[in-house]
Design an enzyme around this catalytic site. Structure first.
Site, PDB file in Angstrom:
ATOM      1  N   PRO A  87      97.538  36.338 102.911  1.00 46.23           N
ATOM      2  CA  PRO A  87      96.852  38.568 103.242  1.00 46.23           C
ATOM      3  C   PRO A  87      97.069  38.412 103.736  1.00 46.23           C
ATOM      4  O   PRO A  87      96.882  37.845 105.181  1.00 46.23           O
ATOM      5  CB  PRO A  87      95.553  37.787 102.475  1.00 46.23           C
ATOM      6  CG  PRO A  87      94.895  35.841 102.431  1.00 46.23           C
ATOM      7  CD  PRO A  87      96.557  35.973 103.121  1.00 46.23           C
ATOM      8  N   GLU A  88      97.485  39.808 103.981  1.00 41.89           N
ATOM      9  CA  GLU A  88      97.935  41.247 104.726  1.00 41.89           C
ATOM     10  C   GLU A  88      97.252  42.073 104.554  1.00 41.89           C
ATOM     11  O   GLU A  88      96.507  42.164 103.622  1.00 41.89           O
ATOM     12  CB  GLU A  88      99.106  41.163 105.047  1.00 41.89           C
ATOM     13  CG  GLU A  88     100.455  39.977 105.845  1.00 41.89           C
ATOM     14  CD  GLU A  88     101.459  40.075 106.199  1.00 41.89           C
ATOM     15  OE1 GLU A  88     101.768  41.168 106.966  1.00 41.89           O
ATOM     16  OE2 GLU A  88     102.342  39.516 105.652  1.00 41.89           O
TER      17      GLU A  88
ATOM     18  N   HIS B 278      88.778  24.430  95.324  1.00 40.59           N
ATOM     19  CA  HIS B 278      88.738  24.666  96.207  1.00 40.59           C
ATOM     20  C   HIS B 278      87.349  25.618  96.930  1.00 40.59           C
ATOM     21  O   HIS B 278      87.772  26.420  97.776  1.00 40.59           O
ATOM     22  CB  HIS B 278      90.312  25.830  96.545  1.00 40.59           C
ATOM     23  CG  HIS B 278      91.324  24.392  96.143  1.00 40.59           C
ATOM     24  ND1 HIS B 278      91.254  23.345  96.574  1.00 40.59           N
ATOM     25  CD2 HIS B 278      92.570  24.975  95.051  1.00 40.59           C
ATOM     26  CE1 HIS B 278      92.689  23.248  96.520  1.00 40.59           C
ATOM     27  NE2 HIS B 278      93.086  22.861  95.690  1.00 40.59           N
TER      28      HIS B 278
ATOM     29  N   ARG C  44      93.108  25.230 102.365  1.00 43.68           N
ATOM     30  CA  ARG C  44      93.678  24.868 103.758  1.00 43.68           C
ATOM     31  C   ARG C  44      92.340  25.038 104.468  1.00 43.68           C
ATOM     32  O   ARG C  44      92.429  24.671 105.332  1.00 43.68           O
ATOM     33  CB  ARG C  44      94.423  26.069 104.213  1.00 43.68           C
ATOM     34  CG  ARG C  44      95.954  25.908 102.962  1.00 43.68           C
ATOM     35  CD  ARG C  44      97.077  24.663 104.022  1.00 43.68           C
ATOM     36  NE  ARG C  44      96.562  24.291 105.100  1.00 43.68           N
ATOM     37  CZ  ARG C  44      98.263  24.875 105.486  1.00 43.68           C
ATOM     38  NH1 ARG C  44      98.303  25.120 105.333  1.00 43.68           N
ATOM     39  NH2 ARG C  44      98.142  24.774 106.965  1.00 43.68           N
TER      40      ARG C  44
ATOM     41  N   ARG D  44     106.450  46.533 127.235  1.00 46.57           N
ATOM     42  CA  ARG D  44     105.983  44.813 126.940  1.00 46.57           C
ATOM     43  C   ARG D  44     107.749  44.525 126.534  1.00 46.57           C
ATOM     44  O   ARG D  44     108.668  45.214 126.211  1.00 46.57           O
ATOM     45  CB  ARG D  44     105.699  44.893 125.920  1.00 46.57           C
ATOM     46  CG  ARG D  44     104.380  45.559 125.483  1.00 46.57           C
ATOM     47  CD  ARG D  44     102.820  45.994 124.106  1.00 46.57           C
ATOM     48  NE  ARG D  44     101.926  45.513 125.113  1.00 46.57           N
ATOM     49  CZ  ARG D  44     101.570  45.245 125.032  1.00 46.57           C
ATOM     50  NH1 ARG D  44     101.148  44.447 125.666  1.00 46.57           N
ATOM     51  NH2 ARG D  44      99.888  45.738 126.208  1.00 46.57           N
TER      52      ARG D  44
END
Ligand SMILES: [Zn+2]
Length: 299
Positions: free
Chosen positions: A2-3, A109, A128, A169
């Protein structure tokens, strides 16, 4: 994983449902979820708390509680925060709720379960088990998030600010975007989508952007994230929204996961490379690889 758009979707769905509700009890089923705090201690601290709201910072979920405290949660790779009906009220015929089969999968889960005063439950599920949570005083929130980058939808996220972050950078633009210390909330999906929209090659050194590139990338990040939010996020792996439903952004990807398919712009094949250990999708024709800018001579 998820973002920002996925976390924002959960927030927008659940904030109105949760605000004003009281947490009757919290049951932590996996000590890893809240370590190093012992589960029983967190359960006692949260029980009886009234919810002030659910907000987002970067990819973090902030569950505001009375007493000027916040339960901070991060979904990491496979976490989901889902509001479900209590056992007695479950009606799988209603489309937006967890289907029966999915509910039993989620139950396996389940890492933490909040029982609310209206009979519903808030579930944190995570196959996970990288997801995490911690309770913090509101007064310490700014300090805790001091290292987190700019919010993409805030007025602080300007082309000039982006150029300043990138200046000097040599890291590839893809890696630069994934680094949460620069722009908060962008992950693997939306970095690819933003770089395609900006017509910038993911391996271009971040510091090689000219002002017009920084402006294009700034606009592209915002547009890519907004597209994700508009479609309720992307459900390519385990992601489900706050009601247990799927987002549809995965059907709208411009390049992400589309290796070998036609570029929506030029029709050529989309390529896949690995950058910072992450699969990266781009169009080798449309996306310009910038050269490193020569260092300025000191006078
Ligand atoms: Zn193309």
């Amino acid at each position: 994983m998820p973002e920002l758009p996925e976390v924002e979707t959960v927030c927008r769905q659940l904030d109105p449902e949760l605000t004003g509700r009281t947490i009757e009890s919290l049951e932590v089923l996996d000590a890893r979820w809240c370590r190093p705090t012992p589960p029983r201690r967190l359960e006692r601290a949260v029980a009886g708390a009234t919810i002030a709201g659910l907000h987002r910072r970067g990819k973090y979920l902030l569950l505001g509680l009375d007493g000027e405290r916040t339960l901070v949660m991060h979904l990491r790779m496979t976490g989901n925060l889902v509001l479900v009906e209590g056992e007695s009220k479950l009606d799988p015929s209603e489309g937006q709720r967890l289907y029966e089969g999915e509910r039993s999968t989620s139950e396996r889960h389940l890492r933490a379960r909040f029982a609310l005063d209206d009979g519903r439950e808030l579930w944190f599920t995570d196959p996970r088990r990288f997801g995490e949570a911690f309770l913090i005083d509101d007064a310490k929130l700014d300090e805790r998030f001091a290292g987190l980058g700019v919010e993409p939808f805030s007025g602080d996220f300007t082309a000039a600010a982006l150029a300043q972050m990138a200046a000097g950078r040599t890291a590839p633009l893809k890696s630069f975007l994934l680094d949460q210390r620069h722009v908060a909330g962008v992950g693997n999906i939306y970095a690819d989508e933003a770089l395609f929209r900006a017509r910038l090659h993911p391996l271009s050194p971040a510091g090689s952007m000219k002002p017009e590139h920084a402006e294009a990338l700034r606009d592209a990040v915002v547009a890519a994230l907004k597209a994700g939010i508009d479609r309720g996020g992307a459900s390519i792996d385990d992601y489900r929204d706050g009601r247990g439903g799927m987002g549809t952004m995965q059907d709208e990807f411009l390049v992400h996961t589309r290796e070998g398919e036609e570029c929506p712009e030029c029709g050529g094949p989309i390529s896949r490379i690995v950058v910072s250990g992450r699969s990266t999708y781009y169009c080798p024709t449309c996306q310009v690889r910038l050269r490193r800018r020569p260092r300025r001579k000191r006078s």
